[in-house]
Write a protein that holds these residues in place. Structure first.
Motif, mmCIF file in Angstrom:
data_model
loop_
_atom_site.group_PDB
_atom_site.id
_atom_site.type_symbol
_atom_site.label_atom_id
_atom_site.label_comp_id
_atom_site.label_asym_id
_atom_site.label_seq_id
_atom_site.Cartn_x
_atom_site.Cartn_y
_atom_site.Cartn_z
ATOM 1 N N VAL A 171 1.184 -1.370 -0.017
ATOM 2 C CA VAL A 171 0.034 -0.176 0.101
ATOM 3 C C VAL A 171 1.082 0.619 -0.219
ATOM 4 O O VAL A 171 1.000 1.312 1.252
ATOM 5 C CB VAL A 171 -0.806 0.015 1.530
ATOM 6 N N GLY A 172 1.042 1.891 -1.102
ATOM 7 C CA GLY A 172 1.973 3.065 -1.556
ATOM 8 C C GLY A 172 3.321 2.244 -1.182
ATOM 9 O O GLY A 172 3.607 1.294 -2.174
ATOM 10 N N GLU A 173 4.122 2.443 -0.037
ATOM 11 C CA GLU A 173 5.664 2.246 -0.870
ATOM 12 C C GLU A 173 5.536 0.917 1.461
ATOM 13 O O GLU A 173 6.534 0.137 0.994
ATOM 14 C CB GLU A 173 6.578 3.391 0.279
ATOM 15 N N THR A 174 4.608 1.063 1.674
ATOM 16 C CA THR A 174 4.665 -0.218 3.053
ATOM 17 C C THR A 174 4.080 -1.503 2.547
ATOM 18 O O THR A 174 2.778 -1.486 1.507
ATOM 19 C CB THR A 174 3.081 0.078 3.692
ATOM 20 N N ASN A 175 5.130 -2.338 2.728
ATOM 21 C CA ASN A 175 5.575 -3.453 2.389
ATOM 22 C C ASN A 175 4.014 -4.770 3.679
ATOM 23 O O ASN A 175 4.865 -4.487 4.577
ATOM 24 C CB ASN A 175 7.074 -4.201 2.389
ATOM 25 N N LEU A 176 2.751 -4.711 2.941
ATOM 26 C CA LEU A 176 2.383 -4.680 3.903
ATOM 27 C C LEU A 176 2.685 -6.587 4.335
ATOM 28 O O LEU A 176 2.726 -6.989 5.605
ATOM 29 C CB LEU A 176 0.634 -5.934 2.851
ATOM 30 N N ASN A 177 3.390 -7.444 3.841
ATOM 31 C CA ASN A 177 4.303 -8.651 4.320
ATOM 32 C C ASN A 177 5.068 -8.486 5.222
ATOM 33 O O ASN A 177 4.755 -9.221 6.870
ATOM 34 C CB ASN A 177 4.858 -9.539 3.320
ATOM 35 N N ARG A 178 6.176 -7.863 5.476
ATOM 36 C CA ARG A 178 6.441 -7.236 6.045
ATOM 37 C C ARG A 178 5.927 -6.709 7.605
ATOM 38 O O ARG A 178 5.929 -6.633 8.492
ATOM 39 C CB ARG A 178 7.699 -6.434 5.666
ATOM 40 N N ALA A 179 4.862 -5.605 7.058
ATOM 41 C CA ALA A 179 4.032 -4.765 8.126
ATOM 42 C C ALA A 179 3.311 -6.305 8.426
ATOM 43 O O ALA A 179 3.238 -5.261 10.166
ATOM 44 C CB ALA A 179 3.229 -3.969 7.315
ATOM 45 N N MET A 180 3.090 -7.142 8.834
ATOM 46 C CA MET A 180 1.561 -7.900 9.341
ATOM 47 C C MET A 180 3.627 -8.561 10.549
ATOM 48 O O MET A 180 2.681 -8.393 11.585
ATOM 49 C CB MET A 180 1.633 -9.465 8.434
ATOM 50 N N VAL A 181 4.290 -8.699 10.445
ATOM 51 C CA VAL A 181 5.681 -9.485 10.922
ATOM 52 C C VAL A 181 5.913 -8.977 12.475
ATOM 53 O O VAL A 181 5.672 -9.175 12.861
ATOM 54 C CB VAL A 181 6.057 -9.865 10.358
ATOM 55 N N GLU A 182 5.957 -7.168 11.514
ATOM 56 C CA GLU A 182 6.653 -6.290 12.970
ATOM 57 C C GLU A 182 5.633 -6.210 13.227
ATOM 58 O O GLU A 182 5.586 -5.868 14.903
ATOM 59 C CB GLU A 182 6.855 -4.645 11.886
ATOM 60 N N ALA A 183 4.158 -5.791 13.163
ATOM 61 C CA ALA A 183 2.743 -5.511 14.110
ATOM 62 C C ALA A 183 3.256 -7.198 15.072
ATOM 63 O O ALA A 183 1.698 -6.744 15.521
ATOM 64 C CB ALA A 183 2.022 -5.681 13.607
ATOM 65 N N GLY A 184 3.587 -7.986 14.650
ATOM 66 C CA GLY A 184 3.306 -9.228 15.667
ATOM 67 C C GLY A 184 2.041 -10.294 15.349
ATOM 68 O O GLY A 184 1.869 -11.322 16.150
ATOM 69 N N GLN A 185 1.674 -9.981 13.994
ATOM 70 C CA GLN A 185 0.232 -10.544 13.908
ATOM 71 C C GLN A 185 0.468 -12.338 12.768
ATOM 72 O O GLN A 185 -0.339 -12.524 12.134
ATOM 73 C CB GLN A 185 -0.432 -9.394 13.061
ATOM 74 N N ALA A 186 1.610 -11.878 12.121
ATOM 75 C CA ALA A 186 1.619 -13.121 11.554
ATOM 76 C C ALA A 186 3.938 -13.488 12.069
ATOM 77 O O ALA A 186 4.242 -12.500 12.557
ATOM 78 C CB ALA A 186 2.024 -12.843 9.958
ATOM 79 N N ILE A 187 4.251 -14.687 11.389
ATOM 80 C CA ILE A 187 4.858 -15.468 11.628
ATOM 81 C C ILE A 187 5.983 -15.324 10.489
ATOM 82 O O ILE A 187 4.920 -16.140 9.178
ATOM 83 C CB ILE A 187 5.462 -16.328 12.298
ATOM 84 N N ALA A 188 7.096 -15.031 10.923
ATOM 85 C CA ALA A 188 8.264 -15.523 9.117
ATOM 86 C C ALA A 188 7.618 -16.397 8.798
ATOM 87 O O ALA A 188 8.249 -17.601 9.395
ATOM 88 C CB ALA A 188 9.699 -14.516 9.794
ATOM 89 N N TYR A 189 7.722 -16.921 7.785
ATOM 90 C CA TYR A 189 8.026 -17.934 7.119
ATOM 91 C C TYR A 189 8.917 -18.089 5.628
ATOM 92 O O TYR A 189 8.294 -17.519 4.528
ATOM 93 C CB TYR A 189 6.167 -18.234 6.555
ATOM 94 N N GLY A 190 10.009 -17.975 6.014
ATOM 95 C CA GLY A 190 11.210 -17.736 4.702
ATOM 96 C C GLY A 190 11.776 -16.686 4.971
ATOM 97 O O GLY A 190 12.569 -16.774 4.702
ATOM 98 N N ASP A 191 10.682 -15.167 5.225
ATOM 99 C CA ASP A 191 11.354 -14.304 4.473
ATOM 100 C C ASP A 191 11.139 -13.361 6.558
ATOM 101 O O ASP A 191 10.701 -13.778 7.007
ATOM 102 C CB ASP A 191 10.742 -13.429 4.117
ATOM 103 N N TYR A 192 11.923 -12.207 6.781
ATOM 104 C CA TYR A 192 11.488 -11.622 7.137
ATOM 105 C C TYR A 192 11.412 -11.925 8.671
ATOM 106 O O TYR A 192 11.069 -11.121 9.226
ATOM 107 C CB TYR A 192 9.629 -10.925 7.274
ATOM 108 N N ARG A 193 12.059 -12.842 9.129
ATOM 109 C CA ARG A 193 13.514 -13.288 10.126
ATOM 110 C C ARG A 193 13.502 -12.244 11.660
ATOM 111 O O ARG A 193 13.221 -11.975 12.265
ATOM 112 C CB ARG A 193 14.492 -14.374 9.917
ATOM 113 N N ASP A 194 14.704 -11.009 10.226
ATOM 114 C CA ASP A 194 14.835 -9.996 11.568
ATOM 115 C C ASP A 194 14.064 -9.449 12.192
ATOM 116 O O ASP A 194 13.958 -9.108 13.299
ATOM 117 C CB ASP A 194 15.716 -9.292 10.489
ATOM 118 N N VAL A 195 12.802 -8.967 11.096
ATOM 119 C CA VAL A 195 11.870 -8.356 11.770
ATOM 120 C C VAL A 195 10.517 -8.944 13.068
ATOM 121 O O VAL A 195 10.524 -8.354 14.036
ATOM 122 C CB VAL A 195 10.382 -8.158 10.888
#
Length: 190
Positions: free
Chosen positions: A105-129
């Motif tokens: 949405v705009g420049e916001t990566n929704l996949n990353r944002a869901m993991v950042e919010a703690g509402q999804a777990i990383a599944y291959g990507d976004y481990r640091d987040v």
């Protein structure tokens, strides 16, 4: 005659190798528009179901203790989108024929944002987040929960949809096998 035959075979092999190497890669599928949020990691744009790649969110009817974490995850994605147009870059399909994509949405990566919010777990990507969300005890990480994958395994009673195999191109398959054989043969010589 043997020299002539070997020369013909060599040129055929080179031609097959060049044909194989020059095959274009599958284009990235671009999906954009108003999105309907199905759950915390699945959207629909113009009837196309899109699975957010690299993350796994709780199932819609999943509870984490007294928390309806599946519903909370969905509401978080709805808030991130806020009715704005979503742009997704597809990278193939999953076993349910949903497009796998990274969505923005705009420049916001929704996949990353869901993991950042703690509402999804990383599944291959976004481990640091995910590690940061864990440290900050955000969302799912604020309590004890069952991973979405484990929850599905225990609670799904509906058998998975059969995986459909794409139509194979017999000539391309033969070329792939032949090129593999040649690479194995040439690799054994070095």
């Amino acid at each position: 005659m043997l020299d002539y035959s070997l020369m013909v075979i060599f040129f055929v092999l080179v031609a097959l190798l060049v044909a194989k190497l020059s095959q274009p890669k599958a284009p990235t599928q671009l999906l954009a528009g108003k999105a309907y949020v199905i759950d915390g990691d699945t959207l629909s744009i113009s009837g196309n179901h899109i699975r957010l790649e690299g993350i796994d969110a709780p199932e819609l009817n999943q509870n984490c203790g007294a928390n309806a974490c599946g519903q909370v995850s969905r509401q978080t994605l709805i808030r991130l989108i806020q009715g704005r147009p979503v742009r997704c870059e597809g990278n193939g399909h999953d076993k349910y024929s949903r497009s796998l994509a990274i969505c923005f949405v705009g420049e916001t990566n929704l996949n990353r944002a869901m993991v950042e919010a703690g509402q999804a777990i990383a599944y291959g990507d976004y481990r640091d987040v995910e590690l940061q969300a864990r440290r900050d005890k955000k969302g799912l990480w604020s309590g004890v929960f069952e991973t979405p994958q484990d929850w599905r395994r225990e609670h799904e009673q509906v058998p998975e949809a059969p995986q459909t195999q794409p139509q194979s191109n017999r000539a391309a398959d033969l070329i792939d096998q032949f090129v593999g054989w040649i690479i194995g043969l040439v690799g054994g010589l070095w």
